[in-house]
Design a protein around this motif. Structure first.
Motif, PDB file in Angstrom:
ATOM      1  N   LEU A  55       4.791  -0.490   9.216  1.00  0.00           N
ATOM      2  CA  LEU A  55       3.880   0.548   9.700  1.00  0.00           C
ATOM      3  C   LEU A  55       4.458   1.257  10.916  1.00  0.00           C
ATOM      4  N   PRO A  73       6.068   1.112   4.734  1.00  0.00           N
ATOM      5  CA  PRO A  73       5.108   0.155   4.175  1.00  0.00           C
ATOM      6  C   PRO A  73       5.528  -0.275   2.775  1.00  0.00           C
ATOM      7  N   ARG A  74       5.371  -1.537   2.475  1.00  0.00           N
ATOM      8  CA  ARG A  74       5.707  -2.023   1.143  1.00  0.00           C
ATOM      9  C   ARG A  74       4.477  -2.732   0.596  1.00  0.00           C
ATOM     10  N   ARG A  75       4.342  -2.703  -0.717  1.00  0.00           N
ATOM     11  CA  ARG A  75       3.079  -3.153  -1.290  1.00  0.00           C
ATOM     12  C   ARG A  75       3.016  -4.662  -1.511  1.00  0.00           C
ATOM     13  N   ILE A  77       2.977  -6.895   0.696  1.00  0.00           N
ATOM     14  CA  ILE A  77       2.531  -7.521   1.935  1.00  0.00           C
ATOM     15  C   ILE A  77       1.012  -7.384   2.029  1.00  0.00           C
ATOM     16  N   GLY A  78       0.351  -8.476   2.421  1.00  0.00           N
ATOM     17  CA  GLY A  78      -1.088  -8.402   2.639  1.00  0.00           C
ATOM     18  C   GLY A  78      -1.361  -8.480   4.126  1.00  0.00           C
TER      19      GLY A  78
ATOM     20  N   GLU B 167      -4.737   1.682   8.822  1.00  0.00           N
ATOM     21  CA  GLU B 167      -3.477   0.948   8.691  1.00  0.00           C
ATOM     22  C   GLU B 167      -3.426   0.188   7.378  1.00  0.00           C
ATOM     23  N   LEU B 168      -4.563  -0.383   7.004  1.00  0.00           N
ATOM     24  CA  LEU B 168      -4.630  -1.099   5.740  1.00  0.00           C
ATOM     25  C   LEU B 168      -4.244  -0.161   4.599  1.00  0.00           C
ATOM     26  N   ARG B 170      -2.511   2.593   4.828  1.00  0.00           N
ATOM     27  CA  ARG B 170      -1.095   2.967   4.927  1.00  0.00           C
ATOM     28  C   ARG B 170      -0.213   1.843   4.413  1.00  0.00           C
ATOM     29  N   SER B 171      -0.649   0.566   4.672  1.00  0.00           N
ATOM     30  CA  SER B 171       0.203  -0.554   4.268  1.00  0.00           C
ATOM     31  C   SER B 171       0.294  -0.635   2.746  1.00  0.00           C
ATOM     32  N   TYR B 172      -0.696  -0.044   2.044  1.00  0.00           N
ATOM     33  CA  TYR B 172      -0.602   0.019   0.591  1.00  0.00           C
ATOM     34  C   TYR B 172      -0.067   1.373   0.140  1.00  0.00           C
ATOM     35  N   ARG B 173       0.462   2.105   1.084  1.00  0.00           N
ATOM     36  CA  ARG B 173       1.034   3.425   0.827  1.00  0.00           C
ATOM     37  C   ARG B 173       0.041   4.368   0.148  1.00  0.00           C
TER      38      ARG B 173
END
Lengths: 259, 272
Positions: A55, A73-75, A77-78, B167-168, B170-173
């Protein structure tokens, strides 16, 4: 495998001065390892998580996950935050499914998978409830389910139990270990609680502030499954003592120097 | 056992009925009392109807030309609704635009404030010259009065999303559109509705202002034309109909929120 190599992060503050949040961090995390990060406020723990999540871009150094450099960001990761950040307009089930919806990965089995996770987190029967009908601890359980739904290899948790009361917090730590046992993940877990850090971790990364650096990495030689009885063990005491020394020892010395 | 429980249930529901009817009956009784006092004092002190008409006189004056009055009401309602819908249609994209970038926000905000500092009553006659003596200037005035609180509350709502949630996403694009559609807009719903409630009330005001300046129909026109001939009872009737319209429209917005966004009501924040 997460490799953090001589990572630094500098923020530019509003008055134009540079603030070094992280300086020269190097750390290698094995697959399915549980790492906790402890340190005083402002030592850059959360920044480190956001860098690993992709991020934030690093100022210097590099992070790679399974050999691939993190560039955004990569998917796989939780993330779990201090507040549950559930969507107030969606049921618990829909909240858990939310990441799949965002990434267009909803399949026929998704709902079943979500129900399974919800059951694993001890929330069976609450699938159709709305977040505000649940207690803080239960909301955080749902947030953990949401982070797990995409079957990420890595879980980044930023003080996930920080807003819960002490009793719920202890209960949640054991719950998390149970879930981790059933669904092994690499976990980076930021906390302010030294006992929590030791109870959960394979290794505790102790950080010192201004600039954020790794003070030491401490191996926790306790058997799994963990429980609170282990707190009385001398290994546990040694770990917490060492961490306290690293965090407060420095501070005491510094205060003495100022005086 | 069962009867005791039924008994308790019954007394509980009776209690609830008494309590809820108290909330309705008490203000209604006060209103009736005030109207009676009004009626009584007009007759007692022999007040001229063109100065202060009695409620009965207002009733008679309004109902004897009921179909005409209804025509005027419909004309005003039409202006209010079109102006209101236009302000929603303009506010939403504008709020999205403002919140999407600090540059746009810096550029547009002063202009928005400028449109608000112009007195609409002063602007209305100018608009009539520019746009012609038809429905259009009235809709424009209604829109100008109603859209500002809507933009402000929508923008506040779009910015109210917790940063962790962004952010959540964004973290999943999530794309910008997904972020808007899946996170920001639903989050803004309580704010949007508090804006809508203000806007619908202001839309009625805007429509009347427009009708005062140039109209041959509408309740605003009815007030100006009847006062010109000292037909005060009819003007009062039009005024009461206007407030009824405002109340009904406001309640419709409230009901829409409760029915379609039940999680929203009760957590709204007053922005304006």
């Amino acid at each position: 495998m997460i490799e953090i190599d001589r990572l630094s992060k500098t923020f530019r503050s509003r008055d134009g001065a540079d603030v070094v949040a992280l300086k020269n961090i190097s750390l290698a995390v094995r697959d399915h390892e549980f790492i906790t990060l402890v340190g005083a406020s402002g030592c850059g723990k959360s920044t480190l998580l956001r860098l690993v999540a992709g991020l934030l871009p690093p100022t210097a150094g590099a992070i790679s996950i399974d050999g691939k450099p993190v560039s955004g960001p990569r998917r796989d990761i939780g993330m779990v935050f201090q507040s549950p950040t559930l969507l107030p307009w969606a049921t618990i089930l829909d909240n858990v499914l939310f990441p799949l919806k965002l990434t267009h990965q909803i399949t026929e089995g998704s709902r079943e998978k979500a129900r399974h996770l919800i059951a694993l987190a001890g929330l069976s029967g609450f699938e159709e409830k709305y977040p505000k009908e649940l207690s803080g601890g239960m909301q955080q359980r749902a947030a953990i389910c949401r982070a797990l739904i995409t079957e990420p290899a890595t879980l980044l948790m930023d003080e996930p139990f920080g807003a819960l009361d002490a009793l719920t917090r202890e209960e949640m730590s054991l719950e998390l270990l149970r879930i981790w046992n059933e669904q092994p993940k690499t976990i980076l877990f930021v906390t302010h609680s030294i006992t929590e850090a030791v109870l959960l971790a394979d290794r505790v990364v102790v950080m010192s502030p201004r600039p954020g650096q790794i003070a030491d990495v401490i191996d926790v030689p306790l058997d799994r499954p963990r429980n609170f009885d282990q707190e009385a063990r001398s290994e546990f005491q040694d770990c917490t003592h060492r961490i306290r020394e690293l965090i407060f020892g420095n501070r005491a010395r510094r205060t003495a120097a100022v005086a | 056992m069962a009867t005791a429980r039924e008994e308790r249930q019954r007394s509980l529901s009776l209690r609830r009925f008494v309590l809820s009817s108290r909330d309705v009956l008490l203000p209604a009784a006060v209103l009736v009392l005030l109207v009676v006092m009004w009626e009584g004092s007009v007759h007692l002190f022999d007040i001229k109807p063109f100065i202060l008409p009695a409620p009965s006189a207002i009733w008679t004056a309004t109902t004897e030309i009921w179909s005409t009055v209804m025509g005027h009401t419909m004309a005003t309602l039409n202006t209010v609704l079109i102006g209101f819908l236009v302000s929603i249609a303009v506010s939403l994209p504008l709020a999205v635009l403002i919140t999407s970038s600090p540059y746009v926000s810096t550029a547009v905000y002063p202009l928005l404030v400028l449109t608000q500092s112009i007195p609409k009553v002063a602007l209305a006659p100018i608009l009539v010259i520019a746009l012609g003596a038809n429905e259009l200037p009235r809709i424009v005035v209604t829109f100008l009065v109603a859209f500002f609180p809507l933009v402000i509350s929508m923008a506040a709502g779009l910015l109210s999303v917790p940063s962790d949630l962004i952010e959540l996403g964004r973290s999943y694009r999530a794309s910008r559109f997904q972020e808007l559609y899946r996170i920001r807009l639903p989050y803004a719903v309580p704010f949007i509705f508090s804006g809508l409630k203000v806007a619908i009330a202001l839309a009625v005001v805007g429509a009347v202002v427009g009708e005062f300046v140039a109209a041959d129909r509408g309740l605003g026109y009815l007030i100006t034309s009847s006062t010109a001939f000292f037909k005060t009872p009819l003007a009062f009737g039009a005024m009461i109909l206007l407030s009824l319209m405002g109340i009904v429209l406001f309640q419709i917005v409230v009901v829409i929120e409760r029915v379609f966004f039940p999680w929203s009501s009760g957590q709204e924040t007053v922005v304006v």
